[in-house]
Design a protein around this motif. Structure first.
Motif, PDB file in Angstrom:
ATOM      1  N   LEU B 181      45.028  71.442  99.208  1.00 28.04           N
ATOM      2  CA  LEU B 181      44.137  71.997  98.179  1.00 28.04           C
ATOM      3  C   LEU B 181      44.733  73.252  97.549  1.00 28.04           C
ATOM      4  O   LEU B 181      44.670  73.445  96.331  1.00 28.04           O
ATOM      5  N   GLU B 184      47.401  72.296  95.313  1.00 22.17           N
ATOM      6  CA  GLU B 184      46.821  71.709  94.092  1.00 22.17           C
ATOM      7  C   GLU B 184      46.384  72.819  93.128  1.00 22.17           C
ATOM      8  O   GLU B 184      46.614  72.737  91.915  1.00 22.17           O
ATOM      9  N   LEU B 185      45.773  73.848  93.687  1.00 25.14           N
ATOM     10  CA  LEU B 185      45.343  74.970  92.839  1.00 25.14           C
ATOM     11  C   LEU B 185      46.546  75.706  92.245  1.00 25.14           C
ATOM     12  O   LEU B 185      46.519  76.128  91.085  1.00 25.14           O
ATOM     13  N   LEU B 188      47.749  73.569  89.475  1.00 27.08           N
ATOM     14  CA  LEU B 188      46.839  73.685  88.336  1.00 27.08           C
ATOM     15  C   LEU B 188      47.105  74.986  87.580  1.00 27.08           C
ATOM     16  O   LEU B 188      47.116  75.022  86.348  1.00 27.08           O
ATOM     17  N   ARG B 189      47.351  76.060  88.336  1.00 24.76           N
ATOM     18  CA  ARG B 189      47.632  77.345  87.679  1.00 24.76           C
ATOM     19  C   ARG B 189      48.958  77.288  86.922  1.00 24.76           C
ATOM     20  O   ARG B 189      49.102  77.874  85.851  1.00 24.76           O
ATOM     21  N   VAL B 196      42.968  79.161  85.925  1.00 23.38           N
ATOM     22  CA  VAL B 196      42.975  79.729  87.290  1.00 23.38           C
ATOM     23  C   VAL B 196      43.536  81.147  87.246  1.00 23.38           C
ATOM     24  O   VAL B 196      44.704  81.377  87.576  1.00 23.38           O
ATOM     25  N   LEU B 201      41.904  83.406  92.112  1.00 23.76           N
ATOM     26  CA  LEU B 201      42.539  82.608  93.168  1.00 23.76           C
ATOM     27  C   LEU B 201      42.827  83.469  94.390  1.00 23.76           C
ATOM     28  O   LEU B 201      42.621  83.045  95.538  1.00 23.76           O
ATOM     29  N   GLU B 221      37.426  73.396  96.955  1.00 27.72           N
ATOM     30  CA  GLU B 221      37.147  72.184  96.163  1.00 27.72           C
ATOM     31  C   GLU B 221      36.134  72.502  95.057  1.00 27.72           C
ATOM     32  O   GLU B 221      36.284  72.065  93.914  1.00 27.72           O
ATOM     33  N   TYR B 223      35.590  75.393  93.688  1.00 29.11           N
ATOM     34  CA  TYR B 223      36.248  76.221  92.665  1.00 29.11           C
ATOM     35  C   TYR B 223      37.103  75.355  91.735  1.00 29.11           C
ATOM     36  O   TYR B 223      37.036  75.476  90.511  1.00 29.11           O
ATOM     37  N   ARG B 224      37.898  74.481  92.343  1.00 29.14           N
ATOM     38  CA  ARG B 224      38.767  73.600  91.540  1.00 29.14           C
ATOM     39  C   ARG B 224      37.936  72.792  90.537  1.00 29.14           C
ATOM     40  O   ARG B 224      38.260  72.722  89.345  1.00 29.14           O
ATOM     41  N   ASP B 225      36.838  72.215  91.022  1.00 27.36           N
ATOM     42  CA  ASP B 225      36.029  71.370  90.136  1.00 27.36           C
ATOM     43  C   ASP B 225      35.377  72.198  89.029  1.00 27.36           C
ATOM     44  O   ASP B 225      35.277  71.760  87.879  1.00 27.36           O
ATOM     45  N   ARG B 228      37.959  73.354  86.336  1.00 25.28           N
ATOM     46  CA  ARG B 228      38.380  72.220  85.496  1.00 25.28           C
ATOM     47  C   ARG B 228      37.313  71.890  84.447  1.00 25.28           C
ATOM     48  O   ARG B 228      37.632  71.421  83.354  1.00 25.28           O
TER      49      ARG B 228
END
Lengths: 431, 390
Positions: B181, B184-185, B188-189, B196, B201, B221, B223-225, B228
């Protein structure tokens, strides 16, 4: 007090001191001639050095810390450090490293004024000092030669475990010896190593006798300032050699004679006639103003009867001896046992023992700016020793080889105050 | 609504990691009866602690929230800040809820702190976690396994559950999920840094060293959702930079915010590396302790605290620049940090050889003034936007 005028020409030296000076000069000279003789060299560090093993292959050890302190004593370190800082090395980090980098830039000229050879091998004995690892990562970029790492685990729990010893032995067998064989073109000779270790143990016996002579009153030696001369041969290139055996036999005989005669230590100003204060000292010396620093003690009649710095290359007075019957295990235990590889509680215990056994009046810490291995935790060590022994602690700050961090007047003031404190404590006790 | 939810989550993380009374840890202990074990940066095998029913608790200094009174009496002025704030926390009773502390092999200061802890808190578990600098299975691996076995036995002696291979396998799987995870973040950043912000973060990563791992996974999870789905987050004309050197003593949150406000997108960093230290999932097959050892030896991050062996120093940083499509590097090290500062000249050489712009500054965890750094970072970002590629 009127400052005494002294110069180098008047400094009195023992025969052993002259002898060791000759030995070290001859070693540097031999290094300088390697391009003619074809001899090869290995750069390594003092703590956890494998001198016998290096010389088992007829290789010549070079100790960058020793080069740095020699540069400082010759007044060269300031320009060397400045050169390294101009290249981007931080003002916050170890000045030994920066001095070494600067010395390389200036032609890698050793203390005898001759150029030192480039290494045929960098043997990173990673013992008791994190900076060592970075140091050789930096040197690796400077030289076109292989690097071998010997990782020596820290005694975090205050003991040497079987897994720690096995780990070091395995590295010696599988990495260090093959690297030395490759660098030298010679095969490992275990019988020769056993002989070397037998000579090491002989010299170590004599060194311990010398260091422990300071239990006498007056002490015939200064175990810190004088001590750095005594440890010179055994900590550097000579452990395991007949030269070392002969030197320590001579030194021991001189010391025993001094004890019989009731003489004090030889200092830069001659023999110390009156021993007023007996100190245990923690931390390395300052090298840029070594003699000035020593004279501050001499002026007050202070003798250093035990020191931890003289244990960075081995804690022989705690009983360790190289053992020819267990050659590689013994080398591993040596590496694991060096002073800076001991945890804080073990260091405190050692200092407490020194204060008691050497009947010291106090513990003085020379805290070195650029040596976190020694310095981090020293203020706590000071308080622990004061609480456990009742002797007063003193604290001065300087650096290894950076003259910018040696403030003579400030240190002298602190020392004078410290000696007054000891004096007052004595009067309090006798009143 | 999404923005408010993100703000609330980040704020709760911020409050949690800056709660130096460790209220959540006390609550966890009251609820479970387990041991809470503190750990310092950079890496400890939390899987092992978790498998024995312990709560690993990140102790990463006192930041800019803690007034140092007694800690300064333990350290000279030329030693970094994190040990003095850590000992301040200990002496102030803030860490009384911890049953032990682990001091990973980072540098000589943290190493010596492990011994100071033994002297100052003799009733607590205090272990220096030595890690191998030899990365062969039959040497460093054997040694590291013995270290882990001793740690495990030490925990059991203090009342933790005894070692159980199946439990460790399960814990490895849980931490693999957390690491995935976090990666993944980070990805994403790198891809969309406006989604992000690093200050957000960072708070989550810090809190994730204190939350039970299962909770940390849920929060990350969420936060990620949320990010996005947050259409209000739109790209800005900022310079993409990597921030390197802040792996032990952590910068104050204000410094991170300052860098972002000065015109930088931080697209990679060295913060809170414990979540990312193992760069691949740890195997859940075979002997789980061997799997942890193997992961450490063969799949750990490059770090100034790890011997580089045959590799060339600085190359890895240049590779990170390429991987993150970064336009420059901020060398941001704590004052008096040996690993970071001794590495720095080698990093600079590699960056310059690769033509990567860089600038350097130092900080302490309790810095409160950032104007100079803001100007420096702002000028750096401007120079990248104006002159890069010309």
């Amino acid at each position: 007090m009127t400052p005494k005028t002294r110069d180098a020409a008047t400094a009195q030296k023992d025969d052993s001191q002259l002898r060791q000076k000759e030995m070290i000069a001859a070693h540097y000279s031999r290094l300088a001639r390697t391009h003619e003789t074809g001899e090869r060299s290995v750069y390594t560090f003092v703590p956890g050095n494998l001198t016998e093993l290096i010389r088992n292959f007829d290789l010549l050890p070079v100790l960058p810390e020793i080069n740095a302190l020699q540069s400082a004593m010759r007044g060269k370190s300031k320009e060397y450090i400045a050169a390294a800082e101009r290249e981007g090395h931080s003002e916050d980090v170890c000045t030994y490293v920066k001095c070494d980098v600067g010395m390389k830039r200036a032609g890698n000229v050793g203390p005898t004024g001759e150029r030192l050879p480039d290494p045929d091998l960098l043997l990173l004995s990673y013992t008791g000092c994190f900076t060592f690892m970075k140091w050789f990562e930096i040197l690796k970029r400077e030289y076109d030669c292989p690097v071998t790492m010997l990782h020596v685990p820290y005694q975090g729990e205050g003991e040497i475990t079987k897994s720690m010893r096995d780990y070091v032995v395995e590295q010696i067998k599988k990495k260090v010896i093959p690297a030395l064989e490759k660098a030298s073109g010679k095969k490992y000779d275990e019988d020769k190593l056993k002989e070397q270790l037998r000579r090491s143990a002989q010299a170590e016996d004599d060194l311990v006798a010398v260091l422990e002579s300071a239990k006498h009153k007056p002490s015939p030696i200064d175990a810190y300032f004088g001590g750095v001369y005594y440890i010179g041969p055994i900590f550097t290139a000579f452990r395991g050699t007949q030269d070392a055996v002969d030197y320590y036999r001579l030194l021991r005989a001189e010391t025993e004679e001094a004890v019989r005669a009731g003489r004090g230590p030889i200092t830069p100003s001659g023999e110390l006639k009156e021993e007023k204060y007996r100190l245990v000292v923690e931390g390395p010396p300052n090298w840029t103003n070594f003699r000035q620093f020593w004279e501050m003690f001499v002026d007050e009649g202070a003798v250093c009867v035990a020191s931890t710095y003289t244990k960075v290359g081995g804690v022989y007075d705690a009983g360790f001896r190289h053992d020819p019957d267990r050659p590689l295990e013994s080398l591993a235990e040596y590496c694991l046992g060096c002073y800076t590889n001991l945890n804080l509680p073990s260091r405190v215990e050692m200092l407490e023992r020194y204060v008691r056994e050497y009947q010291a009046d106090g513990l003085l810490i020379n805290s070195i700016k650029s040596c976190n291995s020694f310095s981090a935790g020293q203020l706590m060590i000071l308080r622990e020793i004061e609480e456990r022994t009742g002797v007063p602690g003193g604290f001065v700050e300087s650096d290894l080889v950076d003259p910018r961090y040696f403030s003579g007047a400030n240190i002298k003031n602190r020392l004078e105050s410290y000696f007054q404190m000891i004096e007052q404590k004595r009067q309090g006790v006798t009143a | 609504m999404t923005s408010q939810s993100i703000a609330a989550l980040v704020e709760s993380a911020n409050q949690l990691y800056r709660d130096y009374d460790f209220t959540s840890v006390k609550e966890w202990k009251a609820r479970t009866g387990g041991l809470a074990i503190g750990f310092m940066p950079i890496y400890v095998p939390r899987e092992l602690l978790h498998a024995q029913g312990c709560l690993p608790v990140g102790v990463m200094g006192g930041g800019d929230d803690l007034e140092i009174i007694r800690g300064d009496a333990y350290y000279q002025s030329y030693i970094c800040h994190i040990p003095r704030s850590t000992i301040e926390l200990g002496l102030g009773g803030k860490l009384d809820c911890l049953d032990g502390m682990l001091f990973p092999a980072i540098c000589d200061v943290i190493r010596n702190l492990s011994g100071m802890w033994k002297l100052e808190f003799p009733g607590k578990l205090s272990r220096y976690l030595d890690v191998p600098q030899d990365f062969e299975d039959d040497m460093g691996g054997v040694f590291y396994r013995a270290e882990l076995e001793e740690l495990s036995a030490d925990l059991a002696r203090r009342g933790a559950r005894p070692y159980d291979a199946e439990a460790l396998r399960t814990s490895i799987a849980v931490y693999n999920r957390l690491s995935a995870l976090v990666r993944e973040l980070y990805q994403l950043r790198r891809d969309e840094p406006w989604l992000v912000p690093t200050a957000e973060l960072y708070c989550l990563l810090r809190a994730a060293t204190i939350w039970p791992v299962e909770d940390a996974i849920l929060h990350l999870e969420t936060y990620r959702d949320l990010v996005r789905a947050d259409a209000s987050r739109q790209p800005m004309d900022q310079a993409r930079v990597i921030l390197a050197g802040s792996f032990c003593e952590q910068p104050p949150l204000g410094l991170i915010k300052t860098l972002e406000r000065s015109g930088c997108y931080i697209v990679d960093d060295d913060f809170v590396q414990v979540h990312r230290w193992l760069v691949q999932p740890v195997s859940t097959a075979g002997d789980p302790l061997d799997a942890l050892v193997s992961a450490f030896l063969h799949h750990a991050m490059d770090s100034p605290t790890r011997y580089c062996g045959e590799a060339t120093k600085g190359v890895e940083l240049v590779q990170r620049v390429a991987a993150a499509a970064a336009e420059g590097v901020l060398l941001c090290a704590p004052s008096f940090c040996d690993p970071a500062l001794l590495d720095q000249p080698m990093a600079v050489d590699a960056l310059e050889a690769a033509g990567v712009p860089w600038t350097a500054f130092k900080y302490a965890e309790n810095n409160g003034q950032f104007q100079v750094i803001r100007e420096q970072a702002g000028t750096f970002a401007d120079s990248i936007k104006l002159w890069s590629g010309v």
